[in-house]
Scaffold this active site. Structure first.
Site, PDB file in Angstrom:
ATOM      1  N   GLY A  46       0.847  -1.188   0.000  1.00 18.13           N
ATOM      2  CA  GLY A  46       0.000   0.000   0.000  1.00 18.13           C
ATOM      3  C   GLY A  46       0.882   1.237   0.000  1.00 18.13           C
ATOM      4  N   GLN A  51       3.036   9.982   1.194  1.00 14.23           N
ATOM      5  CA  GLN A  51       4.327   9.295   1.313  1.00 14.23           C
ATOM      6  C   GLN A  51       5.271   9.596   0.156  1.00 14.23           C
ATOM      7  OE1 GLN A  51       2.329   5.318   2.226  1.00 14.23           O
ATOM      8  NE2 GLN A  51       4.196   5.200   3.444  1.00 14.23           N
ATOM      9  N   CYS A  97       5.496   0.049   7.731  1.00 11.04           N
ATOM     10  CA  CYS A  97       5.183   1.184   6.872  1.00 11.04           C
ATOM     11  C   CYS A  97       6.436   1.567   6.098  1.00 11.04           C
ATOM     12  CB  CYS A  97       4.725   2.351   7.745  1.00 11.04           C
ATOM     13  SG  CYS A  97       4.295   3.820   6.810  1.00 11.04           S
ATOM     14  N   LEU A  98       6.284   1.834   4.804  1.00  7.49           N
ATOM     15  CA  LEU A  98       7.448   2.189   3.988  1.00  7.49           C
ATOM     16  C   LEU A  98       8.111   3.481   4.470  1.00  7.49           C
ATOM     17  CD1 LEU A  98       6.143   1.332   0.387  1.00  7.49           C
ATOM     18  CD2 LEU A  98       7.689  -0.023   1.825  1.00  7.49           C
ATOM     19  N   HIS A 139      -4.841   1.323   7.187  1.00  2.03           N
ATOM     20  CA  HIS A 139      -3.490   1.875   7.340  1.00  2.03           C
ATOM     21  C   HIS A 139      -3.264   3.016   6.335  1.00  2.03           C
ATOM     22  CE1 HIS A 139       0.990   1.435   8.062  1.00  2.03           C
ATOM     23  NE2 HIS A 139       0.951   2.143   6.941  1.00  2.03           N
ATOM     24  N   GLU A 140      -3.652   2.783   5.069  1.00  5.48           N
ATOM     25  CA  GLU A 140      -3.443   3.810   4.036  1.00  5.48           C
ATOM     26  C   GLU A 140      -4.365   5.007   4.243  1.00  5.48           C
ATOM     27  OE1 GLU A 140      -0.810   3.606   2.394  1.00  5.48           O
ATOM     28  OE2 GLU A 140      -0.473   1.542   2.996  1.00  5.48           O
ATOM     29  N   HIS A 143      -2.979   7.416   6.551  1.00  5.13           N
ATOM     30  CA  HIS A 143      -1.961   8.294   5.962  1.00  5.13           C
ATOM     31  C   HIS A 143      -2.567   9.589   5.422  1.00  5.13           C
ATOM     32  CE1 HIS A 143       1.899   6.342   6.227  1.00  5.13           C
ATOM     33  NE2 HIS A 143       1.436   5.204   5.734  1.00  5.13           N
TER      34      HIS A 143
HETATM   35 NI    NI Z   1       2.305   3.329   5.858  1.00 10.89          NI
END
Ligand code: NI
Length: 190
Positions: A46, A51, A97-98, A139-140, A143
């Site tokens: 995701g 991000q 998370c990236l 989760h996304e 963000h």
């Molecule tokens: Ni994330």
């Protein structure tokens, strides 16, 4: 085009992102393609626009190849989404998370959601998701609301992670994809 992924500590990750419109977003398919490319390059399932440094209400998910049966074929684009409901049994899962490499922590979330959104062709949809699919979306979605999974941790856990998180903000972290760091490294004392 692959963007660098914004690291923890960048204020863009804390903004409530803005809706996009057809008018101010001529090249939506290219933007969506870039999100997918950036996410795949980093091995994520995701990725949300903040991000890559854009405070916009857009995120993509792709669970293909993640080894999780529930995520097979789960590839979607969410434009201007509104979370309508999060319901059913809360369950815990170790999220990553990236933007926060090498940290995984258990987060409790409701197991089902109902969400309204537009797809990449501006069709308005309202759908229900459960299990891992719901979790990835939650989760996304966080963000684009300026929320990170580490926000859900206990004060003790947060204290224990503080040093690691600070290091990530300063670029003292190893990720196998390009990142953008908000803070200058600490000056060495001589
Ligand atoms: Ni994330």
């Amino acid at each position: 085009m692959i963007y660098p992924i914004v690291a923890y500590g960048d204020p863009v990750l804390r903004d409530v992102a803005q809706d996009i419109t057809k008018e101010d977003f001529e090249n939506l398919s290219e933007f969506v393609q870039n999100l997918f490319e950036t996410m795949h390059n980093a091995g994520g399932i995701g990725l949300a626009a903040p991000q890559i440094g854009k405070s916009l209400r857009v995120f993509v998910v792709d669970g293909n190849g993640s080894e999780d049966q529930e995520l097979e074929g789960f590839k979607k684009v969410f434009i201007n989404p509104t979370m309508l409901e999060e319901f059913d049994e809360p369950w815990a899962y170790e999220e990553g998370c990236l933007s926060i490499p090498n940290i995984r922590e258990s987060v409790k979330r409701n197991s089902k959601i109902r969400i309204r959104f537009y797809d990449e062709n501006w069709n308005e949809l309202e759908e229900e998701f459960g299990g891992m699919q719901a979790r990835v979306i939650q989760h996304e979605y966080d963000h684009i609301e300026g929320v990170l999974f580490t926000d859900y941790l206990s004060p003790l856990k947060k204290r224990l992670l503080k040093g690691k998180l600070n290091n990530i903000s300063r670029g003292k972290v190893s990720a196998d994809y390009k990142m953008r760091f908000p803070k200058p490294p600490k000056k060495k004392r001589r």
